[in-house]
Design a protein around this motif. Structure first.
Motif, short mmCIF file in Angstrom:
data_model
loop_
_atom_site.label_atom_id
_atom_site.label_comp_id
_atom_site.label_asym_id
_atom_site.label_seq_id
_atom_site.Cartn_x
_atom_site.Cartn_y
_atom_site.Cartn_z
N GLY A 120 11.27 17.44 -5.28
CA GLY A 120 12.32 18.26 -5.90
C GLY A 120 12.16 18.43 -7.02
O GLY A 120 12.07 18.77 -7.57
N LEU A 121 13.48 17.49 -7.62
CA LEU A 121 12.74 16.93 -8.83
C LEU A 121 11.65 16.68 -10.03
O LEU A 121 11.71 16.96 -11.04
N LEU A 122 11.03 16.26 -9.45
CA LEU A 122 9.11 15.68 -10.30
C LEU A 122 8.68 17.06 -10.41
O LEU A 122 8.25 17.87 -10.84
N GLN A 123 8.83 18.11 -9.31
CA GLN A 123 8.25 19.61 -9.44
C GLN A 123 8.87 19.97 -9.64
O GLN A 123 7.73 20.87 -10.73
N SER A 124 10.37 19.91 -10.33
CA SER A 124 10.47 21.52 -11.16
C SER A 124 10.08 20.49 -12.44
O SER A 124 10.02 21.49 -13.52
N HIS A 125 10.35 19.15 -12.29
CA HIS A 125 10.22 18.39 -13.85
C HIS A 125 8.43 18.46 -13.91
O HIS A 125 8.23 19.06 -15.75
N LEU A 126 7.41 18.48 -13.36
CA LEU A 126 6.29 18.61 -14.15
C LEU A 126 5.74 19.88 -13.86
O LEU A 126 4.66 19.90 -14.34
N GLY A 127 6.79 21.31 -13.59
CA GLY A 127 5.74 21.63 -13.82
C GLY A 127 4.84 23.03 -12.91
O GLY A 127 3.89 23.58 -12.88
N ASP A 128 4.84 21.45 -11.96
CA ASP A 128 3.97 22.20 -10.65
C ASP A 128 4.16 23.67 -10.00
O ASP A 128 5.57 23.91 -9.56
N LYS A 129 2.97 24.13 -10.00
CA LYS A 129 3.05 24.98 -9.51
C LYS A 129 2.87 25.73 -7.38
O LYS A 129 2.80 24.42 -6.75
N SER A 130 3.99 25.89 -7.21
CA SER A 130 3.95 26.45 -5.73
C SER A 130 2.83 26.53 -4.60
O SER A 130 2.31 26.63 -5.00
N SER A 131 3.46 26.48 -3.53
CA SER A 131 2.52 26.59 -2.31
C SER A 131 1.73 28.11 -2.66
O SER A 131 0.26 28.39 -2.31
N THR A 132 3.36 28.98 -2.63
CA THR A 132 2.16 30.82 -2.52
C THR A 132 1.90 30.59 -3.36
O THR A 132 0.50 31.72 -3.77
N GLU A 133 2.06 30.96 -4.87
CA GLU A 133 1.07 30.85 -6.40
C GLU A 133 -0.69 29.86 -6.43
O GLU A 133 -0.92 30.38 -6.61
N LEU A 134 -0.45 28.78 -5.87
CA LEU A 134 -1.91 28.22 -5.14
C LEU A 134 -2.79 29.18 -4.64
O LEU A 134 -4.34 29.33 -5.06
N PHE A 135 -2.22 29.41 -3.96
CA PHE A 135 -2.27 30.23 -2.39
C PHE A 135 -3.29 31.18 -3.04
O PHE A 135 -4.31 32.25 -3.07
N GLN A 136 -1.88 32.32 -3.82
CA GLN A 136 -2.63 33.30 -4.79
C GLN A 136 -3.95 32.72 -5.22
O GLN A 136 -4.53 33.81 -5.79
N SER A 137 -3.29 31.92 -6.20
CA SER A 137 -4.95 31.68 -7.12
C SER A 137 -6.01 31.40 -6.81
O SER A 137 -7.58 31.63 -7.06
N LEU A 138 -6.29 31.00 -5.04
CA LEU A 138 -7.32 30.44 -4.43
C LEU A 138 -8.13 31.75 -4.13
O LEU A 138 -9.31 32.07 -4.06
N MET A 139 -6.84 33.04 -3.51
CA MET A 139 -7.67 34.55 -2.88
C MET A 139 -8.15 34.72 -4.22
O MET A 139 -8.94 35.83 -4.20
#
Length: 300
Positions: A120-139
């Motif tokens: 969780g700390l690495l995801q916030s620090h590296l600025g990775d997109k959440s699963s919802t944002e990635l799914f919206q980008s795929l659509m």
């Protein structure tokens, strides 16, 4: 006789097999006894044989920039857990690739840090997109103007795999089903291609309608269609081109006075350019000019 011979062999060599069901001695037991020098050296060296440590490959993590993505880091952490590395060994391996700074100090000062909290700390620090944002980008993905079909397919496949990996993590806000991700992926591949690639879009639709389609199947079909189109373009460019000459005529529009003046001007120009072909008219013009000059002198 055989039984007596067996007893003699067993009395002479205590490590010999007394029965077929007995276990075979280890190789170092055949050459060393419990009190020998080789056994003592082996027992002395065992504490110094360190276990293979967990290492993260791909770059380092800094306070502002990072050389490794969150998905790659999570994949390596999952592989380490699968190989039975402890959580402390995995956390130690991640700290080794973290550059000195505020983020590393925060991780080291946090007590009882678990792998789940580390993700969780690495995801916030590296600025990775959440699963919802990635799914919206795929659509909403579509082919860009400066992007060929192969690059577009690579980008969409990467988005799909990021969503699949993010859905497996405990830090994902929404976990999407693999079937749903695949259906949205195939729909985006068919509808996101540019208008110049209608033939490729038809082939993809036929593959999708036929049944289960893998990424390798789509890539092979894309390479096949692209190579055929390149061959066709080369054949067209190699054919000789015939030059077509278009002749246009200009017409003068206007009344009869304009047409008569234009005809007289054209006739005069021809006579001036070729005076030898019309000697009479040239002499007429000369005599007329001399008479006019004489009349003017007499009047004066």
């Amino acid at each position: 006789m055989y039984e007596e011979l067996g007893r003699k062999i067993q009395a002479t060599n205590p490590y010999a097999m007394s029965s077929p069901s007995s276990t075979r001695p280890l190789p170092f037991q055949m050459y060393s006894t419990p009190g020998s020098t080789a056994d003592q050296m082996l027992r002395k060296e065992l504490p110094y044989l360190s276990r293979r440590e967990f290492r993260v490959h791909g770059g380092q993590i800094g306070d502002s920039t990072s050389e490794i993505s969150f998905n790659s880091l999570c994949r390596q952490i999952e592989e380490g857990l699968h190989k039975h590395f402890s959580e402390s060994e995995i956390i130690r391996g991640v700290l080794k690739i973290t550059k000195p700074g505020h983020f590393k100090e925060m991780l080291m000062e946090k007590e009882d840090l678990t792998v789940q909290e580390l993700k969780g700390l690495l995801q916030s620090h590296l600025g990775d997109k959440s699963s919802t944002e990635l799914f919206q980008s795929l659509m909403c993905a579509r082919q860009a103007e400066n992007e060929n079909p192969q690059q577009f397919l690579y980008r969409v496949i990467g988005l799909k795999r990021k969503i699949q990996l993010a859905s497996k993590h405990g830090t994902a806000d929404i976990r999407y089903d693999a079937k749903t991700i695949q259906e949205v992926f195939l729909h985006t591949v068919c509808q996101g291609l540019g208008p110049k690639h209608g033939e490729l879009r038809r082939d993809f639709k036929q593959l999708v309608a036929s049944g289960d389609v893998t990424d390798d199947t789509l890539l092979r079909q894309l390479v096949k269609v692209t190579s055929e189109e390149e061959e066709r373009q080369c054949r067209i460019q190699s054919l000789p081109r015939t030059k077509v000459t278009h002749a246009r005529s200009a017409q003068i529009e206007g009344g009869p006075e304009i047409k008569a003046a234009a005809a007289m001007t054209e006739q005069t120009d021809k006579e001036i350019r070729n005076p030898s072909r019309s000697p009479d008219k040239c002499s007429h013009f000369t005599a007329t000019g001399q008479g006019e000059r004489a009349a003017v002198s007499m009047h004066d």
